[in-house]
Write a protein that holds these residues in place. Structure first.
Motif, PDB file in Angstrom:
ATOM      1  N   ARG A  31       0.885  -1.181   0.000  1.00  0.00           N
ATOM      2  CA  ARG A  31       0.000   0.000   0.000  1.00  0.00           C
ATOM      3  C   ARG A  31       0.916   1.221   0.000  1.00  0.00           C
ATOM      4  N   PRO A  32       1.361   1.653  -1.162  1.00  0.00           N
ATOM      5  CA  PRO A  32       2.383   2.717  -1.211  1.00  0.00           C
ATOM      6  C   PRO A  32       1.879   4.030  -0.626  1.00  0.00           C
ATOM      7  N   HIS A  33       2.816   4.774  -0.091  1.00  0.00           N
ATOM      8  CA  HIS A  33       2.474   6.040   0.558  1.00  0.00           C
ATOM      9  C   HIS A  33       2.502   7.186  -0.451  1.00  0.00           C
ATOM     10  N   ALA A  34       1.367   7.858  -0.564  1.00  0.00           N
ATOM     11  CA  ALA A  34       1.247   8.965  -1.517  1.00  0.00           C
ATOM     12  C   ALA A  34       1.815  10.270  -0.989  1.00  0.00           C
ATOM     13  N   LYS A  35       2.255  10.284   0.287  1.00  0.00           N
ATOM     14  CA  LYS A  35       2.832  11.550   0.765  1.00  0.00           C
ATOM     15  C   LYS A  35       4.120  11.867   0.019  1.00  0.00           C
ATOM     16  N   THR A  36       4.719  10.873  -0.607  1.00  0.00           N
ATOM     17  CA  THR A  36       5.893  11.124  -1.436  1.00  0.00           C
ATOM     18  C   THR A  36       5.515  11.849  -2.719  1.00  0.00           C
ATOM     19  N   HIS A  37       4.500  11.337  -3.409  1.00  0.00           N
ATOM     20  CA  HIS A  37       4.241  11.846  -4.766  1.00  0.00           C
ATOM     21  C   HIS A  37       3.028  12.757  -4.890  1.00  0.00           C
ATOM     22  N   LYS A  38       2.040  12.612  -3.990  1.00  0.00           N
ATOM     23  CA  LYS A  38       0.862  13.491  -4.001  1.00  0.00           C
ATOM     24  C   LYS A  38       0.128  13.459  -5.341  1.00  0.00           C
ATOM     25  N   SER A  39       0.138  12.311  -5.976  1.00  0.00           N
ATOM     26  CA  SER A  39      -0.358  12.247  -7.347  1.00  0.00           C
ATOM     27  C   SER A  39      -1.229  11.036  -7.569  1.00  0.00           C
ATOM     28  N   PRO A  40      -2.510  11.227  -7.911  1.00  0.00           N
ATOM     29  CA  PRO A  40      -3.337  10.065  -8.259  1.00  0.00           C
ATOM     30  C   PRO A  40      -2.807   9.324  -9.484  1.00  0.00           C
TER      31      PRO A  40
END
Lengths: 372, 372
Positions: free
Chosen positions: B47-56
């Motif tokens: 479940r990768p963390h989107a706080k890195t990329h902030k991109s859907p």
């Protein structure tokens, strides 16, 4: 992308979604008025720096009180300030590369636009871009007056000025003589000494330019930290103070002549943060971390609570250490004074202007992210 | 406000306006594939963390390779990921306050939404918000497994889990057991030791929950830095790695078992910067400073040029010190590897995806500035 508004006009402060960038409008207006008065009395012109606020709304507030125009650092900031109605802008920095210079020259068609140069090839290509755009670009020769960053040594100012004066699409306007690092020297003596050296270097550059029969109309520089020193030196015709409207925790570490904190201007900028975990006693976890505050000049301080210590920021959290007899509950709010105002503002889409604990005015940080 | 595109698809890299946030698409895709393969082989869920990329867009790239869903830290990030098509999101953090919980409960109507709790009152008000919204919110009990930030001690996990299980509008889903600071411990031994302790604490919390007859379906945590340790512990059912897609200079200071840099994943994220002043010999001033790079984990390094040293950032400038025999010219480009990827990405509106020195894909940093 642009984020949702954290509040509506008329909301109480307690209803504002956090983290939010709060401007205490009373303090902000006092800061605006005090700077206009000090610089006005000095006989110098005030050209406030928009890199602090990134907002044409604030720029127009400043000009309404007598500022002659605005500074910024980036071409993209100038474009946004222009869109917001500002028509006299100094890009207090070099603009390099054909594409950027073409954009700059195009913008200069519809406003008074000034830019710095510290390189003859850059000056030549700027002139070419302005010729192609059929515009006139004003240029200042940037002189290194102690910052050790951009800018030529004073003995090279005359030749660059002459090249500018000889360029058909450029107007030679004077000298950029800004000493950034002097703003944060802690004691009055250190700031006094740095400003005296900067003034000497600017004088030398001006003499080198005037020896070529050129008029050095504008000498621009100075800042919030050195304001009381800058106004004592006739060399500067124009001051570029920016941070005075907001101030920050780092400026709070500067000292005045009595050794007490330099508090000519007030903190008017706060990050409103909420407590989101109290699982550990003596600590409260806040919802504001690296994405809500700039840390290059240290952590924020807590307004009105010098006994609350912010530490350990991670991307979205910070930890408050509080005295043993204190207790914070989930949802409690604290007002943080950012370590450094400029890059903190750059993290937000909206200023929330508050007076008497009520939201009075919300306006965009229009040039947030204007990097190019 | 949203800034102009720094490039167009099809442009050569040399035409991209600077500073710009560049993704090396080959390296990015290799990172995506390698993580999917390592976690897939481990039998755990990713479940990768989107706080890195902030991109859907990136979230959907990750899910296309088998990720079961996405993490984020803020409700506003979850809203933006939902808008971009993601339908299984864990907010790996507490959401506090009536207004935010109402928004959360509303969002949960149209997706599988999970959030962490570490406080009984917060859990109760969350249940109330979900009841009012007629939605079901999944909750994980956050356990402090060494970070000392949010999360309860293991002996309090069971009572919170039972309260969640008893709440009609909540679904008790398991444990959040993430140890953030362990990711950046430099030696394998230190990371191993931190992960072992975290696993023990998570096991204790799980036992406390199971002693109440509850099933602890999910235990989620882990990260890029501790990946090779995390997969050895059966306790974690799901890993939350985020930085692996981009990496950064700080992760480059982690070491592997041989003491060489931890280079399982490649740097795929760069800040492209231009030289804007060469007025001082041995130095080049770059156009990327505090507003173009995050400095909380140190300055950037220079890709392919370990002999170029970046230092002295100010708001819009940085200084490269270069060897005496080297020369950089105005407009020369350097690729900087950010000190810390997550907050650096948060400074940009656009990712510029590049392959073979040509812009192939440009997409927004949709959740940039999603702080609330």
């Amino acid at each position: 992308m642009v984020q949702q508004l954290p509040a509506r006009v008329g909301d109480e402060l307690s209803e504002v979604d956090t983290p939010a960038l709060i401007v205490d409008l009373d303090a902000y207006e006092r800061n605006l008025g005090l700077m206009a008065s000090i610089v006005g009395d000095s006989g110098k012109a005030l050209r406030p720096h928009a890199k602090t606020h990134k907002s044409p709304v604030i720029a127009l507030d400043q000009m309404a009180l007598g500022a002659v125009g605005i500074c910024c650092q980036k071409l993209s900031e100038a474009e946004i300030l222009w869109q917001g109605g500002v028509r006299d802008i100094l890009i207090a920095n070099e603009v390099v590369g054909k594409r950027k210079q073409r954009r700059l020259a195009k913008l200069a068609r519809s406003m008074r636009l000034t830019v710095c140069v510290d390189d003859i090839e850059n000056l030549r290509s700027l002139n070419q871009a302005a010729e192609e755009a059929d515009s006139i670009v004003s240029v200042l020769v940037e002189v290194d007056v102690g910052g050790g960053r951009c800018g030529v040594t004073p003995n090279l100012a005359g030749s660059l000025a002459a090249a500018a004066a000889d360029s058909p699409a450029l107007r030679f306007a004077g000298i950029q003589a800004y000493h950034g690092s002097a703003q944060h020297l802690r004691s009055v003596q250190e700031r006094q000494s740095a400003v005296a050296k900067a003034a000497n270097l600017a004088e030398a550059a001006k003499a080198d330019i005037e020896a070529r029969g050129l008029v050095c109309q504008t000498v621009t520089g100075g800042g919030t930290g050195t304001l009381l020193q800058d106004i004592e030196y006739p060399i500067w015709t124009e001051l570029q103070c920016g941070s005075y409207i907001f101030m920050d925790a780092d400026y709070g570490r500067n000292r005045d002549t009595r050794g007490t904190p330099y508090a000519l201007f007030e903190n008017s900028l706060f990050v409103l943060s909420s407590v989101m975990s109290v699982a550990h006693s003596g600590k409260a976890v806040l919802d504001a971390g690296l994405k809500a505050l700039a840390f290059d000049s240290g952590p924020p301080t807590v307004a009105d609570r010098s006994d609350f210590i912010y530490s350990g920021p991670s991307d979205e959290h910070g930890t408050l250490t509080i005295p043993a007899h204190e207790k914070l509950a989930l949802g409690d709010r604290v007002r943080l004074i950012p370590g450094h105002c400029d890059p903190t503002v750059n993290l937000y889409d909206w200023f929330v202007g508050v007076r008497n604990d009520r939201v009075e005015r919300i306006w965009p940080v229009s040039a947030r992210g204007a990097l190019s």
